[in-house]
Design a protein around this motif. Structure first.
Motif, short mmCIF file in Angstrom:
data_model
loop_
_atom_site.label_atom_id
_atom_site.label_comp_id
_atom_site.label_asym_id
_atom_site.label_seq_id
_atom_site.Cartn_x
_atom_site.Cartn_y
_atom_site.Cartn_z
N UNK A 213 -0.30 17.89 -6.71
CA UNK A 213 -0.91 16.94 -5.79
C UNK A 213 -1.77 15.94 -6.55
N UNK A 214 -2.53 16.40 -7.53
CA UNK A 214 -3.33 15.50 -8.35
C UNK A 214 -2.43 14.53 -9.12
N UNK A 215 -1.33 15.02 -9.66
CA UNK A 215 -0.39 14.16 -10.38
C UNK A 215 0.17 13.08 -9.45
N UNK A 216 0.43 13.45 -8.22
CA UNK A 216 0.94 12.49 -7.24
C UNK A 216 -0.10 11.41 -6.95
N UNK A 217 -1.35 11.80 -6.73
CA UNK A 217 -2.41 10.84 -6.46
C UNK A 217 -2.59 9.90 -7.65
N UNK A 218 -2.57 10.46 -8.86
CA UNK A 218 -2.70 9.63 -10.05
C UNK A 218 -1.53 8.66 -10.19
N UNK A 219 -0.33 9.11 -9.88
CA UNK A 219 0.85 8.24 -9.95
C UNK A 219 0.75 7.10 -8.95
N UNK A 220 0.32 7.41 -7.73
CA UNK A 220 0.18 6.38 -6.70
C UNK A 220 -0.87 5.35 -7.13
N UNK A 221 -1.99 5.80 -7.68
CA UNK A 221 -3.04 4.88 -8.13
C UNK A 221 -2.55 4.04 -9.31
N UNK A 222 -1.81 4.65 -10.22
CA UNK A 222 -1.32 3.94 -11.40
C UNK A 222 -0.29 2.87 -11.04
N UNK A 223 0.36 3.01 -9.91
CA UNK A 223 1.41 2.07 -9.51
C UNK A 223 0.86 0.77 -8.92
N UNK B 6 0.85 -1.19 0.00
CA UNK B 6 0.00 0.00 0.00
C UNK B 6 0.88 1.24 0.00
N UNK B 7 0.28 2.35 -0.37
CA UNK B 7 0.96 3.64 -0.33
C UNK B 7 0.00 4.65 0.28
N UNK B 8 0.54 5.49 1.15
CA UNK B 8 -0.25 6.56 1.78
C UNK B 8 0.31 7.90 1.35
N UNK B 9 -0.56 8.80 0.95
CA UNK B 9 -0.21 10.17 0.58
C UNK B 9 -0.73 11.07 1.69
N UNK B 10 0.17 11.81 2.34
CA UNK B 10 -0.24 12.66 3.46
C UNK B 10 0.62 13.92 3.49
N UNK B 11 0.21 14.85 4.35
CA UNK B 11 0.95 16.12 4.43
C UNK B 11 0.97 16.85 3.10
N UNK B 12 -0.15 16.79 2.40
CA UNK B 12 -0.24 17.32 1.04
C UNK B 12 -0.34 18.85 1.08
N UNK B 13 0.42 19.48 0.23
CA UNK B 13 0.35 20.93 0.04
C UNK B 13 -0.70 21.17 -1.05
N UNK B 14 -1.96 21.27 -0.63
CA UNK B 14 -3.06 21.36 -1.60
C UNK B 14 -3.05 22.65 -2.39
N UNK B 15 -2.26 23.65 -1.99
CA UNK B 15 -2.15 24.86 -2.81
C UNK B 15 -1.41 24.55 -4.12
N UNK B 16 -0.71 23.43 -4.17
CA UNK B 16 -0.07 22.95 -5.40
C UNK B 16 -0.95 21.85 -5.98
N UNK B 17 -2.18 22.19 -6.26
CA UNK B 17 -3.18 21.18 -6.60
C UNK B 17 -2.81 20.35 -7.82
N UNK B 18 -2.30 20.95 -8.85
CA UNK B 18 -1.94 20.20 -10.06
C UNK B 18 -0.90 19.13 -9.74
#
Length: 145
Positions: free
Chosen positions: A70-80, A56-68
């Motif tokens: 952050x979204x790329x990171x979430x997509x990368x984690x899901x794609x892996x 599993x992978x957990x994404x936390x401590x996200x700087x949501x002001x860098x939304x693009x």
């Protein structure tokens, strides 16, 4: 999930993962994800221990002001994710719109964050333990079916 695949997915999206420490549990590693030297989020990666424990992978401590980013990171984690039952956990603390929609009864997969996970074929659910944050902040969980 092969960690190398996760790191390749991050690189493809212009993100870099820097190892911070190996966790107290065998197979757990903490990373900081950066874009151009700026913090985007932290990743906690568990490589799994087949056949008993799935990765599993957990994404936390996200700087949501860098939304693009952050979204790329979430997509990368899901794609892996590669094997059935593997999961990605995404902390949504600080995302008032997602929190508000969930409180109104909207299904987790119908929020913009949930849709990022669902697009990858993941089943999305909300994971929130209000009794002391022993499991961290509230998260959406995407599980590969």
């Amino acid at each position: 999930m092969r960690a190398e695949r996760l790191f390749e997915e991050l690189r493809r999206r212009g993100l870099e993962a820097r190892l911070l420490r190996r966790g107290p549990i065998r197979g757990v590693e903490d990373y900081e994800v950066l874009r151009g030297g700026r913090h985007v989020a932290y990743l906690r990666l568990f490589r799994g221990r087949p056949p008993f424990y799935r990765a599993w992978v957990e994404v936390y401590g996200v700087e949501w002001s860098m939304r693009r980013e952050a979204e790329a990171l979430v997509e990368a984690a899901a794609a892996a994710l590669e094997e059935r039952g593997e999961r990605v956990f995404v902390e949504y603390a600080g995302l008032g719109d997602v929190d508000r929609l969930l409180a109104q009864g909207v299904e987790p997969g119908e929020t913009w964050l949930g849709r990022l996970l669902a697009r990858r074929g993941l089943r999305v659910r909300d994971m929130y333990y209000p009794e002391g944050f022993m499991e961290g902040g509230p998260k959406l969980v995407g599980e590969l079916l």
